[in-house]
Design a protein around this motif. Structure first.
Motif, short mmCIF file in Angstrom:
data_model
loop_
_atom_site.label_atom_id
_atom_site.label_comp_id
_atom_site.label_asym_id
_atom_site.label_seq_id
_atom_site.Cartn_x
_atom_site.Cartn_y
_atom_site.Cartn_z
N GLU A 123 -7.96 11.28 3.53
CA GLU A 123 -7.04 11.88 2.63
C GLU A 123 -6.52 13.29 3.14
N GLU A 124 -7.47 14.12 3.85
CA GLU A 124 -7.11 15.39 4.21
C GLU A 124 -7.78 15.54 5.64
N PRO A 125 -7.09 16.35 6.41
CA PRO A 125 -7.87 16.41 7.84
C PRO A 125 -9.11 17.28 7.47
N ARG A 126 -10.01 16.77 8.59
CA ARG A 126 -11.48 17.40 8.78
C ARG A 126 -12.27 16.97 7.69
N GLN A 127 -11.76 16.06 6.51
CA GLN A 127 -12.76 15.55 5.61
C GLN A 127 -13.69 14.71 6.22
N PRO A 128 -14.87 14.91 5.71
CA PRO A 128 -16.09 13.93 6.26
C PRO A 128 -15.62 12.40 5.98
N ALA A 129 -15.87 11.52 6.88
CA ALA A 129 -15.69 10.31 6.71
C ALA A 129 -16.85 9.55 5.87
N ALA A 130 -16.51 8.34 5.14
CA ALA A 130 -17.38 7.91 4.24
C ALA A 130 -18.79 7.48 5.15
N ALA A 131 -18.63 6.93 6.42
CA ALA A 131 -19.76 6.41 7.14
C ALA A 131 -20.76 7.75 7.54
N GLU A 132 -20.01 8.91 7.74
CA GLU A 132 -20.78 10.23 7.94
C GLU A 132 -21.45 10.66 6.60
N MET A 133 -21.01 10.67 5.50
CA MET A 133 -21.45 10.81 4.34
C MET A 133 -22.84 9.83 4.12
N ALA B 103 -31.08 10.65 -7.16
CA ALA B 103 -31.46 9.32 -6.12
C ALA B 103 -30.10 8.56 -5.58
N ARG B 104 -28.91 8.92 -6.08
CA ARG B 104 -27.79 8.21 -5.61
C ARG B 104 -26.64 9.08 -5.42
N VAL B 105 -25.67 8.83 -4.27
CA VAL B 105 -24.47 9.57 -4.22
C VAL B 105 -23.58 8.37 -4.23
N ILE B 106 -22.45 8.55 -5.09
CA ILE B 106 -21.38 7.56 -4.88
C ILE B 106 -19.88 8.31 -4.63
N SER B 107 -19.34 7.87 -3.39
CA SER B 107 -18.19 8.68 -2.79
C SER B 107 -17.17 7.83 -3.47
N ASN B 108 -15.99 8.47 -4.04
CA ASN B 108 -14.66 7.80 -4.94
C ASN B 108 -13.75 8.40 -3.98
N PHE C 176 -18.59 11.74 -6.33
CA PHE C 176 -17.66 12.72 -5.72
C PHE C 176 -16.23 12.40 -5.44
N CYS C 177 -15.34 13.06 -5.27
CA CYS C 177 -13.97 12.78 -4.69
C CYS C 177 -13.46 14.16 -4.30
N ARG C 178 -12.16 14.17 -4.38
CA ARG C 178 -11.71 15.45 -3.86
C ARG C 178 -11.84 16.57 -4.91
N SER C 179 -11.76 16.41 -6.21
CA SER C 179 -11.93 17.30 -7.18
C SER C 179 -12.83 17.04 -8.28
N THR D 121 -20.53 14.79 -11.73
CA THR D 121 -19.44 14.52 -10.58
C THR D 121 -19.31 16.12 -9.86
N SER D 122 -18.82 15.94 -8.78
CA SER D 122 -18.43 17.14 -7.97
C SER D 122 -17.06 16.85 -7.22
N ALA D 123 -16.64 18.06 -6.68
CA ALA D 123 -15.51 18.06 -5.59
C ALA D 123 -16.15 17.59 -4.19
N GLN D 124 -15.48 17.60 -3.29
CA GLN D 124 -15.86 16.96 -1.97
C GLN D 124 -17.19 17.42 -1.57
N LEU D 125 -18.21 17.01 -1.09
CA LEU D 125 -19.35 17.17 -0.78
C LEU D 125 -19.42 17.15 0.71
N SER D 126 -20.38 17.79 1.18
CA SER D 126 -20.48 17.68 2.90
C SER D 126 -21.94 16.90 3.26
N PRO D 127 -22.00 16.65 4.44
CA PRO D 127 -23.20 15.98 4.99
C PRO D 127 -24.25 17.00 4.71
N ALA D 128 -24.12 18.34 4.78
CA ALA D 128 -25.15 19.07 4.74
C ALA D 128 -25.77 19.47 3.35
#
Length: 132
Positions: A40-50, A30-35, A91-94, A12-19
């Motif tokens: 939720e927060e300004p400038r947070q990458p959208a799920a589609a971008e991730m 092999a896989r990333v799951i966004s929860n 990943f999610c925020r925290s 698990t991880s806090a917020q990841l970035s596209p980079a």
């Protein structure tokens, strides 16, 4: 990235970035799951971008947005995804919601609640309020 192991194949991880996606792929994920719900927060990458960044790096991507405690249907969706044992980062925020949905998914598969709480605690997450 601060990846915390929950099991041999799930971190698990806090917020990841596209980079971060190429490094995850290079590490054998092999896989990333966004929860994380969008917006939720300004400038947070959208799920589609991730998702686009994950797929560009050769990773499978799933979006199971959780607000508060995960619902049973969300735990079932995570259980289905994780059943194949593919190396996965959630990943999610925290990371807390991801740890909770992971534990609920594992519990559906018959894992012991105390073992799941202990694994989450070792990763820094207190699942005392999560119904397992």
């Amino acid at each position: 990235m601060d990846l915390r192991p929950l099991s041999a194949s799930v971190w698990t991880s806090a917020q990841l970035s596209p980079a971060d996606m190429p490094a995850l792929a290079a590490a054998g994920v092999a896989r990333v799951i966004s929860n994380r719900p969008d917006g939720e927060e300004p400038r947070q990458p959208a799920a589609a971008e991730m998702e686009a960044a994950a797929r560009d790096a050769g990773l499978a991507f799933a979006w199971i947005p959780v607000s508060g405690l995960p619902r049973p249907d969300q735990a079932e969706a995570a259980e289905e995804l994780l059943a194949d044992g593919a190396p996965t980062v959630m990943f999610c925020r925290s990371g807390m919601r991801s740890a909770a949905i992971w534990a609920m998914a594992q519990r559906l598969g018959g894992a012991d609640a105390q073992d799941l709480r202990a694994a989450a605690a070792a990763a820094g997450y207190d699942l005392g309020r999560v119904p397992l």
